[in-house]
Enzyme design. Sequence first.
Site, short mmCIF file in Angstrom:
data_model
loop_
_atom_site.label_atom_id
_atom_site.label_comp_id
_atom_site.label_asym_id
_atom_site.label_seq_id
_atom_site.Cartn_x
_atom_site.Cartn_y
_atom_site.Cartn_z
N ASN A 30 33.80 0.22 57.45
CA ASN A 30 33.89 0.60 56.04
C ASN A 30 32.74 1.54 55.71
O ASN A 30 31.65 1.12 55.36
CB ASN A 30 33.86 -0.67 55.17
CG ASN A 30 33.93 -0.34 53.69
OD1 ASN A 30 33.80 0.81 53.29
ND2 ASN A 30 34.13 -1.36 52.87
N CYS A 68 71.68 18.58 28.62
CA CYS A 68 70.59 18.91 27.69
C CYS A 68 70.75 18.16 26.36
O CYS A 68 71.83 18.13 25.79
CB CYS A 68 70.59 20.42 27.44
SG CYS A 68 69.29 20.94 26.28
N CYS A 85 60.91 18.29 31.09
CA CYS A 85 62.24 17.85 30.63
C CYS A 85 62.39 16.34 30.81
O CYS A 85 62.17 15.81 31.90
CB CYS A 85 63.32 18.57 31.43
SG CYS A 85 64.99 18.02 30.95
N CYS A 98 61.77 34.47 34.19
CA CYS A 98 61.40 33.20 34.83
C CYS A 98 60.70 33.46 36.17
O CYS A 98 61.23 34.17 37.03
CB CYS A 98 62.65 32.34 35.05
SG CYS A 98 62.31 30.78 35.88
N CYS A 143 32.93 2.49 50.70
CA CYS A 143 32.73 1.85 49.40
C CYS A 143 31.79 2.71 48.55
O CYS A 143 30.63 2.93 48.94
CB CYS A 143 32.16 0.44 49.60
SG CYS A 143 32.08 -0.49 48.08
N CYS A 162 58.05 28.61 37.94
CA CYS A 162 56.83 27.80 38.03
C CYS A 162 57.11 26.31 38.02
O CYS A 162 56.25 25.52 38.39
CB CYS A 162 55.86 28.16 36.90
SG CYS A 162 56.36 27.56 35.27
C1 LIG Z 1 39.62 -4.60 44.28
C2 LIG Z 1 39.48 -3.78 45.51
C3 LIG Z 1 38.58 -4.14 46.49
C4 LIG Z 1 38.45 -3.36 47.65
N1 LIG Z 1 37.59 -3.78 48.62
C5 LIG Z 1 37.50 -3.06 49.76
C6 LIG Z 1 36.70 -3.52 50.82
O1 LIG Z 1 36.09 -4.58 50.78
N2 LIG Z 1 36.64 -2.76 51.94
C7 LIG Z 1 37.32 -1.58 52.06
O2 LIG Z 1 37.24 -0.92 53.11
N3 LIG Z 1 38.10 -1.12 51.06
C8 LIG Z 1 38.22 -1.84 49.93
N4 LIG Z 1 39.05 -1.41 48.93
C9 LIG Z 1 39.78 -0.13 49.10
C10 LIG Z 1 41.17 -0.35 49.68
O3 LIG Z 1 41.11 -0.93 50.96
C11 LIG Z 1 41.95 0.99 49.78
O4 LIG Z 1 41.22 1.87 50.61
C12 LIG Z 1 42.16 1.67 48.45
O5 LIG Z 1 42.39 0.71 47.45
C13 LIG Z 1 43.33 2.67 48.48
O6 LIG Z 1 44.57 2.05 48.66
P1 LIG Z 1 45.58 1.68 47.43
O7 LIG Z 1 45.75 2.91 46.61
O8 LIG Z 1 46.83 1.20 48.10
O9 LIG Z 1 44.91 0.61 46.64
C14 LIG Z 1 39.22 -2.18 47.79
C15 LIG Z 1 40.12 -1.83 46.79
C16 LIG Z 1 40.27 -2.61 45.67
C17 LIG Z 1 41.27 -2.22 44.62
#
Ligand SMILES: Cc1cc2nc3c(=O)[nH]c(=O)nc-3n(C[C@H](O)[C@H](O)[C@H](O)COP(=O)(O)O)c2cc1C
Length: 429
Positions: free
Chosen positions: A134, A345, A391, A381, A137, A384
């Site tokens: 990880n 429409c 709509c 047009c 975070c 875009c």
């Molecule tokens: C409440 C919460 C806690 C999370 N805790 C961790 C964590 O402990 N370690 C980690 O790698 N990612 C953590 N994440 C990130 C998720 O693993 C993930 O990368 C992120 O939410 C994107 O995925 P999603 O859009 O499906 O939620 C956390 C996400 C949430 C919402």
Amino acid sequence: MADLKTEFAGIRSPNPFWLASAPPTDKAYNVKRAFEAGWGGVVWKTLGEDPPVVNVSSRYGGLHHHGRKMIGFNNIELISDRPLAVNIAEIKAVKAAYPDRAVVVSLMVPCEEQSWRAILPIVEETGADGIELNFGCPHGMSERNMGAAVGQVPEYVEMVTRWCKQFTRMPVIVKLTPNVTDILMPARAALRGGADAVSLINTVQSIIGVDLDQMAPMPVVDGMGTHGGYCGPAVKPIALRMVGEIARDPGLAHLPISGMGGIETWRDAAEFLAMGASALQVCTAAMHYGFRIVQDMIDGLSAWMDEKGYQDIHALSGRAVRNYVPWNTLNLKFRTIAHIDQERCVGCGLCHIACEDTSHQAIAVGGVSGARRYDVIESECVGCNLCAHVCPVAECITMQPQPVDGHVTWREYEHSAERLAGCSVAHGV
Ligand SMILES: Cc1cc2nc3c(=O)[nH]c(=O)nc-3n(C[C@H](O)[C@H](O)[C@H](O)COP(=O)(O)O)c2cc1C
């Protein structure tokens, strides 16, 4: 039937749907129920060193938009707040009970060789299939020089990955933070360090809103708030782009990618696979709707793969990558024109207002006997798409591709005689 079996960085699972490291994977009780519901694997909620962290209350914020709940989700939660030994015992028991599912353990310890050297054998002893580092975070842990504080420095990513490869036989998945300018830098560093795969995205640094009574960022903790990590459907476009960026990079093309960020439906899953992922992770959607959503995703994905003739995940993975190209190589000669289905429409005029006020004045308003009618002025047009997006009626405004009159990219057009003569290539004038 399409075969959803997945082998990712040497880790097998019956389908590509893994729960991401987060509260749904925090304890055996959750994980067992997730496996019973059909999830192919989990990445256990991030473990750290003892004593465990202390979390705050409250922790979550939601972005709700026009009646749709949690299109974005924000958290200021840290890693697991349970003792390491408790998590380790549960991981071991769960893996033994579900040998066919992927059990990957997410880790975050201080950026010191001794810390990683100490925790890896403990995790390995559980029989887990792999580890996920990880490095993402974006709150709390980064203030302690972990998480995104490591993931934002390619040299640290490489160094820690290398330690892990040195001290364990388990496959090493490096989870990347999106809070960087160029996602290729940490991805390349992970590869240099020997990573078996990368996973992305972790959460996006964010403030979900401001409580205007307490005058503090939300979620408010005793009158104050802090920035957190953003995820859920709203981050999917960011995640897809980053997954595609890695998948199309020639130097990283063989690095397996576990894609996540806003996956909620089988279609989201198919898009991540098409952009180069070969396994998937889900967090917010499970927290919103519960574990059973995986069955809809499995059924939908396999039905669609059958329809399209993709026999397995390998056949689908990366299929859109070759068509994800730099802007400079798009065909300037290609043109679409909006078409309004007068039968559908409802005369709301949103298309006209949007085009008139902010775009190209290409939708005329007319009408007979008090009934308003909107027509596209084809010569004005530019295709875009804005009218089709505003709509409110499904399939009322469609974009119709015009016969393609050749192929010119910006690279070719930039120095062409046509441009120097002041001609517009797209309109051929
Ligand atoms: C409440 C919460 C806690 C999370 N805790 C961790 C964590 O402990 N370690 C980690 O790698 N990612 C953590 N994440 C990130 C998720 O693993 C993930 O990368 C992120 O939410 C994107 O995925 P999603 O859009 O499906 O939620 C956390 C996400 C949430 C919402």
